[in-house]
Write a protein that holds these residues in place. Structure first.
Motif, PDB file in Angstrom:
ATOM      1  N   GLU A  84       0.820  -1.213   0.000  1.00 31.71           N
ATOM      2  CA  GLU A  84       0.000   0.000   0.000  1.00 31.71           C
ATOM      3  C   GLU A  84       0.858   1.270   0.000  1.00 31.71           C
ATOM      4  O   GLU A  84       0.604   2.202  -0.759  1.00 31.71           O
ATOM      5  CB  GLU A  84      -0.915  -0.016   1.229  1.00 31.71           C
ATOM      6  N   HIS A  85       1.878   1.297   0.864  1.00 30.56           N
ATOM      7  CA  HIS A  85       2.700   2.508   0.970  1.00 30.56           C
ATOM      8  C   HIS A  85       3.926   2.465   0.065  1.00 30.56           C
ATOM      9  O   HIS A  85       4.737   3.373   0.088  1.00 30.56           O
ATOM     10  CB  HIS A  85       3.170   2.704   2.417  1.00 30.56           C
ATOM     11  N   ARG A  86       4.070   1.414  -0.700  1.00 25.75           N
ATOM     12  CA  ARG A  86       5.236   1.227  -1.549  1.00 25.75           C
ATOM     13  C   ARG A  86       6.541   1.450  -0.770  1.00 25.75           C
ATOM     14  O   ARG A  86       7.408   2.210  -1.199  1.00 25.75           O
ATOM     15  CB  ARG A  86       5.161   2.159  -2.762  1.00 25.75           C
ATOM     16  N   SER A  87       6.656   0.760   0.355  1.00 29.66           N
ATOM     17  CA  SER A  87       7.852   0.926   1.185  1.00 29.66           C
ATOM     18  C   SER A  87       8.973   0.020   0.698  1.00 29.66           C
ATOM     19  O   SER A  87       8.734  -1.143   0.392  1.00 29.66           O
ATOM     20  CB  SER A  87       7.542   0.559   2.642  1.00 29.66           C
ATOM     21  N   GLN A  88      10.176   0.596   0.650  1.00 31.04           N
ATOM     22  CA  GLN A  88      11.327  -0.243   0.289  1.00 31.04           C
ATOM     23  C   GLN A  88      12.030  -0.765   1.527  1.00 31.04           C
ATOM     24  O   GLN A  88      12.697  -1.789   1.486  1.00 31.04           O
ATOM     25  CB  GLN A  88      12.313   0.558  -0.559  1.00 31.04           C
ATOM     26  N   VAL A  89      11.893  -0.007   2.619  1.00 25.21           N
ATOM     27  CA  VAL A  89      12.533  -0.416   3.864  1.00 25.21           C
ATOM     28  C   VAL A  89      11.488  -0.385   4.986  1.00 25.21           C
ATOM     29  O   VAL A  89      10.751   0.585   5.113  1.00 25.21           O
ATOM     30  CB  VAL A  89      13.692   0.548   4.227  1.00 25.21           C
ATOM     31  N   VAL A  90      11.403  -1.478   5.759  1.00 24.63           N
ATOM     32  CA  VAL A  90      10.554  -1.455   6.949  1.00 24.63           C
ATOM     33  C   VAL A  90      11.386  -1.697   8.184  1.00 24.63           C
ATOM     34  O   VAL A  90      12.236  -2.579   8.213  1.00 24.63           O
ATOM     35  CB  VAL A  90       9.441  -2.525   6.965  1.00 24.63           C
ATOM     36  N   LEU A  91      11.119  -0.876   9.203  1.00 25.56           N
ATOM     37  CA  LEU A  91      11.814  -1.041  10.467  1.00 25.56           C
ATOM     38  C   LEU A  91      10.851  -1.719  11.426  1.00 25.56           C
ATOM     39  O   LEU A  91       9.766  -1.200  11.679  1.00 25.56           O
ATOM     40  CB  LEU A  91      12.209   0.328  11.013  1.00 25.56           C
ATOM     41  N   ILE A  92      11.233  -2.897  11.921  1.00 26.59           N
ATOM     42  CA  ILE A  92      10.402  -3.560  12.920  1.00 26.59           C
ATOM     43  C   ILE A  92      10.990  -3.227  14.279  1.00 26.59           C
ATOM     44  O   ILE A  92      12.131  -3.567  14.579  1.00 26.59           O
ATOM     45  CB  ILE A  92      10.384  -5.086  12.695  1.00 26.59           C
ATOM     46  N   ASP A  93      10.199  -2.502  15.082  1.00 21.35           N
ATOM     47  CA  ASP A  93      10.695  -2.018  16.370  1.00 21.35           C
ATOM     48  C   ASP A  93      10.212  -2.932  17.493  1.00 21.35           C
ATOM     49  O   ASP A  93       9.020  -3.006  17.768  1.00 21.35           O
ATOM     50  CB  ASP A  93      10.201  -0.580  16.602  1.00 21.35           C
ATOM     51  N   ILE A  94      11.153  -3.633  18.132  1.00 20.82           N
ATOM     52  CA  ILE A  94      10.746  -4.582  19.178  1.00 20.82           C
ATOM     53  C   ILE A  94      11.012  -4.043  20.579  1.00 20.82           C
ATOM     54  O   ILE A  94      11.051  -4.805  21.546  1.00 20.82           O
ATOM     55  CB  ILE A  94      11.430  -5.967  18.991  1.00 20.82           C
ATOM     56  N   THR A  95      11.131  -2.708  20.691  1.00 27.08           N
ATOM     57  CA  THR A  95      11.339  -2.125  22.027  1.00 27.08           C
ATOM     58  C   THR A  95      10.266  -2.596  23.005  1.00 27.08           C
ATOM     59  O   THR A  95      10.535  -2.849  24.171  1.00 27.08           O
ATOM     60  CB  THR A  95      11.294  -0.583  21.948  1.00 27.08           C
ATOM     61  N   GLY A  96       9.017  -2.724  22.523  1.00 25.88           N
ATOM     62  CA  GLY A  96       7.900  -3.063  23.403  1.00 25.88           C
ATOM     63  C   GLY A  96       7.628  -4.544  23.539  1.00 25.88           C
ATOM     64  O   GLY A  96       6.609  -4.935  24.093  1.00 25.88           O
ATOM     65  N   VAL A  97       8.523  -5.374  23.021  1.00 28.15           N
ATOM     66  CA  VAL A  97       8.331  -6.823  23.173  1.00 28.15           C
ATOM     67  C   VAL A  97       9.112  -7.287  24.398  1.00 28.15           C
ATOM     68  O   VAL A  97      10.327  -7.170  24.437  1.00 28.15           O
ATOM     69  CB  VAL A  97       8.823  -7.584  21.914  1.00 28.15           C
ATOM     70  N   PRO A  98       8.403  -7.765  25.427  1.00 30.20           N
ATOM     71  CA  PRO A  98       9.081  -8.059  26.697  1.00 30.20           C
ATOM     72  C   PRO A  98      10.106  -9.179  26.603  1.00 30.20           C
ATOM     73  O   PRO A  98      11.174  -9.098  27.182  1.00 30.20           O
ATOM     74  CB  PRO A  98       7.942  -8.446  27.647  1.00 30.20           C
ATOM     75  N   VAL A  99       9.773 -10.256  25.890  1.00 33.00           N
ATOM     76  CA  VAL A  99      10.680 -11.407  25.839  1.00 33.00           C
ATOM     77  C   VAL A  99      10.854 -11.871  24.398  1.00 33.00           C
ATOM     78  O   VAL A  99       9.876 -12.018  23.671  1.00 33.00           O
ATOM     79  CB  VAL A  99      10.124 -12.598  26.661  1.00 33.00           C
ATOM     80  N   VAL A 100      12.094 -12.049  23.989  1.00 33.69           N
ATOM     81  CA  VAL A 100      12.340 -12.627  22.674  1.00 33.69           C
ATOM     82  C   VAL A 100      12.905 -14.022  22.871  1.00 33.69           C
ATOM     83  O   VAL A 100      14.063 -14.196  23.193  1.00 33.69           O
ATOM     84  CB  VAL A 100      13.316 -11.768  21.848  1.00 33.69           C
ATOM     85  N   ASP A 101      12.048 -15.034  22.742  1.00 33.29           N
ATOM     86  CA  ASP A 101      12.536 -16.407  22.846  1.00 33.29           C
ATOM     87  C   ASP A 101      12.672 -16.992  21.439  1.00 33.29           C
ATOM     88  O   ASP A 101      12.477 -16.288  20.452  1.00 33.29           O
ATOM     89  CB  ASP A 101      11.602 -17.253  23.718  1.00 33.29           C
ATOM     90  N   THR A 102      12.997 -18.271  21.358  1.00 32.38           N
ATOM     91  CA  THR A 102      13.220 -18.887  20.051  1.00 32.38           C
ATOM     92  C   THR A 102      11.994 -18.749  19.151  1.00 32.38           C
ATOM     93  O   THR A 102      12.099 -18.474  17.960  1.00 32.38           O
ATOM     94  CB  THR A 102      13.536 -20.388  20.234  1.00 32.38           C
ATOM     95  N   MET A 103      10.809 -18.926  19.765  1.00 30.42           N
ATOM     96  CA  MET A 103       9.560 -18.851  19.008  1.00 30.42           C
ATOM     97  C   MET A 103       9.355 -17.453  18.412  1.00 30.42           C
ATOM     98  O   MET A 103       9.064 -17.303  17.223  1.00 30.42           O
ATOM     99  CB  MET A 103       8.408 -19.193  19.971  1.00 30.42           C
ATOM    100  N   VAL A 104       9.503 -16.424  19.258  1.00 28.81           N
ATOM    101  CA  VAL A 104       9.313 -15.050  18.787  1.00 28.81           C
ATOM    102  C   VAL A 104      10.330 -14.726  17.699  1.00 28.81           C
ATOM    103  O   VAL A 104       9.994 -14.151  16.662  1.00 28.81           O
ATOM    104  CB  VAL A 104       9.436 -14.055  19.968  1.00 28.81           C
ATOM    105  N   ALA A 105      11.584 -15.131  17.936  1.00 28.48           N
ATOM    106  CA  ALA A 105      12.632 -14.877  16.947  1.00 28.48           C
ATOM    107  C   ALA A 105      12.276 -15.554  15.622  1.00 28.48           C
ATOM    108  O   ALA A 105      12.428 -14.966  14.553  1.00 28.48           O
ATOM    109  CB  ALA A 105      13.974 -15.399  17.457  1.00 28.48           C
ATOM    110  N   HIS A 106      11.766 -16.768  15.708  1.00 26.86           N
ATOM    111  CA  HIS A 106      11.351 -17.515  14.522  1.00 26.86           C
ATOM    112  C   HIS A 106      10.292 -16.729  13.739  1.00 26.86           C
ATOM    113  O   HIS A 106      10.381 -16.577  12.518  1.00 26.86           O
ATOM    114  CB  HIS A 106      10.809 -18.873  14.961  1.00 26.86           C
ATOM    115  N   HIS A 107       9.302 -16.183  14.451  1.00 31.28           N
ATOM    116  CA  HIS A 107       8.262 -15.393  13.790  1.00 31.28           C
ATOM    117  C   HIS A 107       8.862 -14.159  13.116  1.00 31.28           C
ATOM    118  O   HIS A 107       8.489 -13.793  12.013  1.00 31.28           O
ATOM    119  CB  HIS A 107       7.197 -14.948  14.794  1.00 31.28           C
TER     120      HIS A 107
END
Lengths: 272, 118, 137
Positions: A186-209
């Motif tokens: 929709e926005h024709r974005s070439q770069v997307v920044l995924i900001d995980i500041t608000g994700v409390p825990v990054v385990d194997t599952m979350v990293a996989h996603h």
């Protein structure tokens, strides 16, 4: 219920209520979650309602319990108040039946049986009311969570940001991925920044996603930068042996945006 | 059915307008390699905007055609892969690691140019 | 009320018509774009398996319903049935990367990930029946 049983209970009506109220007061000392201010009034109402079911039609009695339970549920009374209250009621009745020697033992058993059925019926109804309401609440909360799941925000031409907040389960991860890819188109974005500041825990599952999302982003023709990696998240990622080397990461959103601008051949300059 | 291959200077442009069946995909693979050979093209853009579904077989044909073209000295960029197609490929565990991608035909051409200049 | 679509698969064209039938039903039922792609791809994979390993069989696509407290959930069910050689080790074919055809090996585990429910029933020498359901979200 057999008339003889009803008669028996009625003959002891006042005594039963007195004993029940006596014992139920102790519940309050064990369970501090009960609202204390109108504890006594509620007890009064509860016990009258229990007694009332003896006279009423079955459906009418159910309806009265339903509205009583609903009211207390909304006020935050726990289910255990009802179940413990009903169990107490049964105990008071049983005690009374067995201590009164004027009853024949055969009649005692018959009466006990009837009382069991009656009390169990009321308990079951209350439990059903409560679980129904919980399931409903759960469903609404899931819907609410879905609505607040991950918008894609265009910040510059060709650059968008997706801030992730909260825990990421498989269901949410799917939704995030769809929002992400549809937003990119929709926005024709070439770069997307995924900001995980608000994700409390990054385990194997979350990293996989997250890895899957970034691979999908690449397939539609954009690039993904993971930003907002806090020190403890960096530690868990490495300790768990998760390989994130395949796509660029930055500690903060600001640095990510600078990289995004570089990737699209632009930069921010000062005009002073 | 055959998929038309357009020539633009040193590039070849292909816009796939239908969901690919096996025969069409294999025919396309052959046609494209022949065309690269004929024209001595440096770069190829395959636009998949109108493709609604890519299964593992079609994905393999596409991945192969990219590698084969590379062997013949032509860089290939896939463009316009739809969100549903991308997610389906990821779900199936098909990553197409080595294949360059871009959002649309225009950006695909830009990307080719950048890669060829580098 | 259930809608049903039956497609015989004994050539590559069977694969194409099966997935077209699937796409139409998915659109009709109101599946989103991404789930339409997931569903049609799953059909394509299952139909291809029939064509590759059993030579002929059928794909049945039908609507299914599931009553829940929060209302009736609707979905689409694929049944892929053949009288082919059967699957010797279901555990093996459900492992990622397993392939006997030299394909990408996305195969059945891939299909399972595309769908919400997945079940295989196979007897060596008699045939295979795979059922899979995708629920409308």
């Amino acid at each position: 219920m057999k008339p003889s049983v009803i008669e028996m209970i009625y003959s002891q009506h006042d005594e039963i209520i007195r004993q029940w109220k006596n014992e139920v007061t102790e519940l309050n000392q064990f369970d501090s979650t009960l609202p204390t201010n109108w504890f006594h009034e509620t007890n009064e109402e509860f016990v009258n309602l229990i007694m009332g079911t003896l006279e009423l039609e079955e459906n009418e009695a159910k309806e009265q319990f339903r509205s009583f339970a609903e009211r207390l549920m909304n006020a935050g009374w726990p289910l255990s108040y009802f179940t413990k209250g009903m169990q107490l009621f049964r105990r008071v009745l049983v005690q009374m039946l067995t201590s009164d020697e004027s009853f024949e033992s055969e009649k005692v058993f018959e009466t006990l049986n009837e009382v069991e059925k009656w009390v169990d019926g009321v308990i079951n109804q209350l439990v059903d009311e409560y679980t129904g309401s919980w399931e409903n609440t759960l469903h609404l909360q899931k819907l609410a969570l879905k609505e607040l799941s991950a918008p894609l925000i265009p910040v510059f031409e060709k650059i968008s940001v997706m801030p992730l907040v909260g825990t990421i389960d498989t269901e949410r991860a799917k939704l995030i991925m769809e929002n992400l890819l549809e937003g990119i188109i929709e926005h024709r974005s070439q770069v997307v920044l995924i900001d995980i500041t608000g994700v409390p825990v990054v385990d194997t599952m979350v990293a996989h996603h997250i890895i899957q999302a970034s691979e999908a982003v690449r397939l539609v023709g954009a690039e993904c930068i993971l930003v907002g990696i806090r020190p403890e998240i960096a530690q868990t990622i490495i300790n768990l042996g998760i390989d994130l080397r395949k796509f660029p990461t930055k500690s903060t959103l600001r640095k990510g945006i600078e990289t995004g601008l570089e990737l699209t051949q632009r930069k921010i300059i000062s005009t002073s | 059915m055959r998929i038309p291959i357009l020539k633009l200077k040193n590039y070849l442009l292909i816009s796939v307008q239908v969901d690919l069946d096996d025969q069409t995909a294999l025919q396309f693979q052959e046609d494209l390699l022949n065309k690269i050979h004929q024209e001595g093209s440096f770069g190829v853009v395959i636009d998949l905007t109108s493709v609604e579904m890519i299964d593992s077989f079609i994905a393999k044909v596409l991945g192969d055609v990219v590698e084969m073209s590379n062997l013949m000295g032509a860089k290939v960029v896939l463009t316009g892969i739809q969100p549903g197609v991308a997610i389906t490929l990821i779900d199936m565990g098909i990553v197409l690691d080595e294949v360059p991608t871009a959002l649309d035909l225009e950006q695909g051409l830009d990307k080719l140019q950048q890669e060829l200049e580098a | 009320m259930s809608v049903q679509s039956n497609v015989e698969v004994h050539s590559e064209w069977g694969i194409v018509s099966a997935r077209q039938a699937g796409r139409n039903l998915a659109k009709e039922l109101g599946f989103g774009g991404v789930d339409q792609a997931r569903f049609t791809t799953a059909i394509s994979e299952l139909a291809r398996n029939i064509y590759l390993y059993a030579e002929q069989g059928e794909i049945i696509i039908e609507t299914v319903e599931n009553s829940r407290i929060t209302g009736v959930q609707r979905g689409l069910k694929i049944t892929a049935r053949d009288r082919g050689p059967g699957i010797k080790s279901i555990r093996e074919v459900m492992e990622d990367g397993y392939t006997t055809s030299g394909g990408l090996g996305a195969g059945l585990p891939g299909v399972k990930r595309l769908m919400d429910e997945f079940d295989i029933d196979s007897v060596t020498g008699e045939g295979t029946e795979i059922t899979a359901i995708k629920w409308l979200r």
